[in-house]
Write a protein that holds these residues in place. Sequence first.
Motif: not given
Length: 377
Positions: A108-112, A116-121
């Motif tokens: 998920t982190v790789v894809e995103l 932004s950090r907020g979207e990843i969180t």
Amino acid sequence: MSPAEPDNGNPRHGGRIDAVDLARGFAVCLMIIAHGTNALMPYSDFPDWGQVPVHALTKFSSSLFFIVFGVALAVAFVPKTGSPDWPRRRNRLLWRGLLVLFWYKVLTVVELWDRSRGEITDALLYRQFPSFVEILGFYAIALLWIPWLLPLWAKAPAWLRWLSPLPVVWLSWWLLEHAGFGGVPQLQAVFVEHPEYYTWGQLSRLPLVLAGLLAGGLLLRWNDTTGRRLLLSAGIACAGLVLLAWFALRVDDLQASLVAIGRNDGKHPPGLDFSLFSVGGALVLLALCIAGGNLLARVLRPVAIVGSDALMAFIVHIGVIFIVLRNTLGLYQAVPYERALWWSIGLIALAALWIRLWQAMKRALDRPRAARAAPAD
């Protein structure tokens, strides 16, 4: 494997049923083609022949994943639910679920990565969902509860097992239409899907897993008898062709409907047209793999190798697409469709080679341990 199953060994004979690996490999390869093209350009940039037939046919992938998941469970685990070592086997599945959950979050982190950090969180905390790696989210959750269902499945009378997909379809529809899920749309997305989130619902896709359990039970009993195996293949193929014919008769404009399906129309939550086409095609592919058996799996060895470790194939292709092609080389919307398609095919070959090397390394490391564990003469 799907991203979920650790093996598809035949408990009766101690070997693998290569047709299961091959079917799973088809699902993974179609998924890689879909991801490799769409991750580099939007659907609107696809040429007509890329929309139909190429990208429309990749929609067989998701349904084939769920069906083969059930087939592998029926072959490798259901027969062992009454054995003394069932708790250990169940725990293997639970551990597999935790492993898939780990990789789901990593990928998920790789894809995103470029978000932004907020979207990843938000995606890590289930407030939002990724798209390319979300299939792992389904398997991670499913493997934490389906192992507890398998002993009940094994003990249930045959008539109840064969009817089981129907009430699940009804329950999923009722929950989608009438349940509020406490005003938490993400909870609805996990269980029965939500139009604003790209998820695979546990209940909305469970009927396909149950259908796979039914097919897998027959495959386990009939795989070693050519006539019965071909009869099973013919029955599955007929069911798939009926669904595809139903789809073709329902739509007014076949070309336009296939383009819409290629663009994921009706995929989440599952619409009737999308389901008829995707499930019908998946059943035809499964029938082909069962009919071809081990011989076809040897002929299409790279596909079967990819299917033997789908989680590894998933990690490899997502990593290459998002880390190398998109973020390092900056190729998003910078290549023609033909090149993206060839790179997707190359990703399949790369995944097969990587898995082959990984399996060879594991065997080499296991030999000394097996020798040390062997009793002295």
